[in-house]
Design a protein around this motif. Structure first.
Motif, short mmCIF file in Angstrom:
data_model
loop_
_atom_site.label_atom_id
_atom_site.label_comp_id
_atom_site.label_asym_id
_atom_site.label_seq_id
_atom_site.Cartn_x
_atom_site.Cartn_y
_atom_site.Cartn_z
N ALA A 9 50.95 48.06 60.00
CA ALA A 9 51.61 48.48 59.22
C ALA A 9 51.51 48.46 57.74
O ALA A 9 52.52 49.37 57.10
CB ALA A 9 53.12 47.54 59.28
N ALA A 82 57.47 43.16 59.04
CA ALA A 82 56.80 44.21 59.35
C ALA A 82 57.34 46.23 59.74
O ALA A 82 58.65 45.43 60.65
CB ALA A 82 55.60 43.61 59.73
N ALA A 83 57.01 46.72 59.27
CA ALA A 83 57.65 47.73 59.78
C ALA A 83 58.89 48.39 59.56
O ALA A 83 60.22 48.34 60.53
CB ALA A 83 57.27 47.92 61.60
N GLN A 87 59.55 45.86 53.78
CA GLN A 87 58.32 45.44 54.20
C GLN A 87 58.01 45.65 53.29
O GLN A 87 58.34 45.73 51.51
CB GLN A 87 57.43 46.74 55.14
CG GLN A 87 56.38 45.72 54.97
CD GLN A 87 54.75 46.45 56.11
OE1 GLN A 87 55.51 46.84 57.16
NE2 GLN A 87 53.89 46.89 55.10
#
Length: 111
Positions: A9, A82-83, A87
């Motif tokens: 990501a 993350a993602a 983020q």
């Protein structure tokens, strides 16, 4: 799994032809919740992904440099949330990643 998704990501594959052909995944906690996981000695062809490690980042980095021969200029990345739309990515090397994570107030969940 976050061990693959979080770096990706952030635009960083955990393996890359000619750079890293191994990936090691560990929690940020050693056996019996010691301060550091039991990581192998440094290998420039290996990517290490640590889960649940942001709270112990400084001690893990110190251990890797002092006990496992990791160079201070070894690239390091922390990905928070993350993602998700929230983020945040911090990129540095072992000489400064703990300071950067503190400066940017990186918190769990982070990989």
């Amino acid at each position: 799994s976050a061990c693959l998704a979080a770096p990706l990501a952030a635009g960083v594959p955990v393996t890359h032809r000619g750079a890293a052909h191994q990936t090691l995944v560990s929690t940020g906690y050693g056996r019996g919740n010691s301060s550091s996981p039991e990581l192998p000695p440094y290998d420039p062809r290996r990517t290490i992904v640590l889960l649940m490690a942001v709270g112990r980042l400084r001690s893990i980095v110190d251990d890797c440099v002092a006990s496992q021969d990791f160079p201070l200029d070894c690239p390091a990345l922390v990905v928070e949330q993350a993602a998700t739309p929230r983020q945040r990515t911090v990129l540095g090397d072992l000489s400064d990643i703990a300071d950067l994570a503190e400066k940017h107030e990186i918190k769990a969940p982070a990989t």
